[in-house]
Design a protein around this motif. Sequence first.
Motif: not given
Length: 354
Positions: A32-43
């Motif tokens: 388990v890891v925290p849910v971080l903000s990530c931008t869209a990337e290929a796939g």
Amino acid sequence: GIAGQRSDTVMVAHIAPGAHSAVVLSFPRDSVVPVLSCTAEAGASGQTAQPGQMEQINSTFANGGPGCLQATIEETTHIHVNDFVELTFTGFEKVINDLGGVNVCLPKAVDDPKSGLNLPAGRHHVYGSQALAFWRTREDLGEGSDLQRIQRDQFLMASLLQGIEKSGLLTSTSKMTSVIGDAARSMTTDSALDQSGMLRIGEGMHGLTSKSVQFIEVPTTTYTGNVNWVQWTPQATQLFSAVANDTKLPKTTKTKTKTKTKAKTPTAAATKKAASATLATVSPAKVNVEVLNGSGFNKVAAEGSADLTARGFNVVGSGNASNFNYTRSVIEYASAADLAAAKTVEQQFTDPEI
């Protein structure tokens, strides 16, 4: 179908300054890891941060892609990750074939239609498709599905390193260029890592030997919020800190493993446990070892098996001992003829009982 990508294996490789040693950390996919903000990337569509919420690390990759996985590992372990490499199944097979195959060992015959693995018990030299099938099979070859796969990952990586060492790949720029070029057609990397960069890394590792590489599964325990997930232990935090700061790795629970060893030509005599400390040893390649978890700690047998494989021993099986009352490593052997082999194993442990 299920949306998003899936990762079979999550590893972080750390090459120590001077490239004379390396550590490969394997992260269970159910961590388990925290849910971080990530931008869209290929796939991958990306994800929105959810403070206080946790997700499996495999979901991080599925939702956010390899860049999000890299950022999450950096945030949670405090290990700076320079680059990432995402290798497809096709790329995995190409690398195995380019390196001339890999040795695997099955404690029992396996016929798994889902993975395509169909081999009798014993040692085998396999190539791309069968190596991939060995890696992906969910047949009962170890200690649970995900952890069992990590164990096979480590077996394969250790065997690959031995093959690389024998082939002279790290000392041949032409061979290295060919392998990297072949693999690059089936991999995704961060924007800073190109084939020239991979070649420079490879050339810088020419002094690295298989014995100087450690494979370690990140220590975990059952996650309090979901019994099907796992969380990293305080020992994992110590491990991450040591890797991040290039300091000595903390001791693991592998010294509580019960280990049985037999020479390649054992006799049927009763087990004996006595030896002279000055007795000659033999080459690890001539020693068959069965590794049993006698401590009750998760993944001890898998870690011990991977370590011994990386050091050249033939690990022919692993699992649990008859009980979990062991407080130190115990080395058992069949007869006096196997004593030299047992002494060879003894040198790999701290204060074992033999």
